[in-house]
Design an enzyme around this catalytic site. Structure first.
Site, PDB file in Angstrom:
ATOM      1  N   HIS A  37      -2.372 -10.948  -1.178  1.00  0.00           N
ATOM      2  CA  HIS A  37      -2.559  -9.718  -0.415  1.00  0.00           C
ATOM      3  C   HIS A  37      -3.514  -8.729  -1.087  1.00  0.00           C
ATOM      4  O   HIS A  37      -3.772  -7.659  -0.546  1.00  0.00           O
ATOM      5  CB  HIS A  37      -1.213  -9.030  -0.195  1.00  0.00           C
ATOM      6  CG  HIS A  37      -0.691  -8.374  -1.429  1.00  0.00           C
ATOM      7  ND1 HIS A  37      -0.207  -9.090  -2.504  1.00  0.00           N
ATOM      8  CD2 HIS A  37      -0.611  -7.076  -1.779  1.00  0.00           C
ATOM      9  CE1 HIS A  37       0.150  -8.252  -3.454  1.00  0.00           C
ATOM     10  NE2 HIS A  37      -0.078  -7.017  -3.043  1.00  0.00           N
ATOM     11  N   HIS A  90      -6.446  -3.777  -1.682  1.00  0.00           N
ATOM     12  CA  HIS A  90      -5.069  -4.087  -1.287  1.00  0.00           C
ATOM     13  C   HIS A  90      -5.053  -4.248   0.224  1.00  0.00           C
ATOM     14  O   HIS A  90      -5.174  -3.269   0.963  1.00  0.00           O
ATOM     15  CB  HIS A  90      -4.131  -2.962  -1.727  1.00  0.00           C
ATOM     16  CG  HIS A  90      -2.698  -3.325  -1.641  1.00  0.00           C
ATOM     17  ND1 HIS A  90      -2.006  -3.343  -0.460  1.00  0.00           N
ATOM     18  CD2 HIS A  90      -1.824  -3.700  -2.607  1.00  0.00           C
ATOM     19  CE1 HIS A  90      -0.758  -3.700  -0.689  1.00  0.00           C
ATOM     20  NE2 HIS A  90      -0.627  -3.919  -1.990  1.00  0.00           N
TER      21      HIS A  90
END
Length: 160
Positions: free
Chosen positions: A67, A82
């Protein structure tokens, strides 16, 4: 003495890593990012599911959960991309990481593909913060944009 009147000496530009809308970090629906606990930066609403390198550098971190991507830019700053909020809980599902730790990358190289249909089906907020994690001793200026094109719009200037 008259430093205030000098033109900024820009050392490095950081470009948008996605196509979409740019939003102020303070507006991110996550206290850690919005309070800038992790560092200075900017966030995006990604509309096409591809995240690219915002500058030249080296990949220094890719978690098993896929992620996020950490990189060190050629100018020395450390960046964290992110992808989405609370996406760590997906344990990598819905992400295709195209790089590995140690890879040298150039601005515009694809880093991660995101399965937008899967993310939407799970109700995932794909707000994507881009944080300079070592901004404390750097001259960082976030450039305000509305919509951004990956690799085209400068979103952060780093001063010498």
């Amino acid at each position: 003495m008259f430093k205030l009147f000098r033109k900024k000496d820009i050392d490095y530009n950081i470009y948008s890593p996605v196509n979409g809308k740019q939003i102020a970090l303070e507006e991110v629906n996550d206290k850690v990012f919005a309070s800038k606990m992790m560092g200075e930066g900017v966030a995006f609403q990604n509309i096409d599911g591809v995240v690219i390198a915002p500058c030249d550098g080296e990949i220094v971190m890719v978690p098993d959960s896929k992620h996020a991507v950490g990189m060190k830019a050629l100018c020395g700053i450390e960046l964290l991309l992110h992808i989405g909020l609370d996406t760590v809980k997906l344990k990598g599902e819905g992400f295709e990481v195209l790089v590995k730790v140690g890879d040298r990358i150039s601005k515009g190289d694809s880093l991660v593909k995101v399965d937008l249909e899967f993310m939407n089906s799970k109700g995932i907020d794909l707000t994507t913060p881009m944080i300079i994690t070592d901004a404390d001793d750097k001259g960082i200026t976030v450039i305000g944009n509305d919509s951004v094109r990956k690799g085209e719009n400068i979103v952060i200037e780093v001063e010498k």
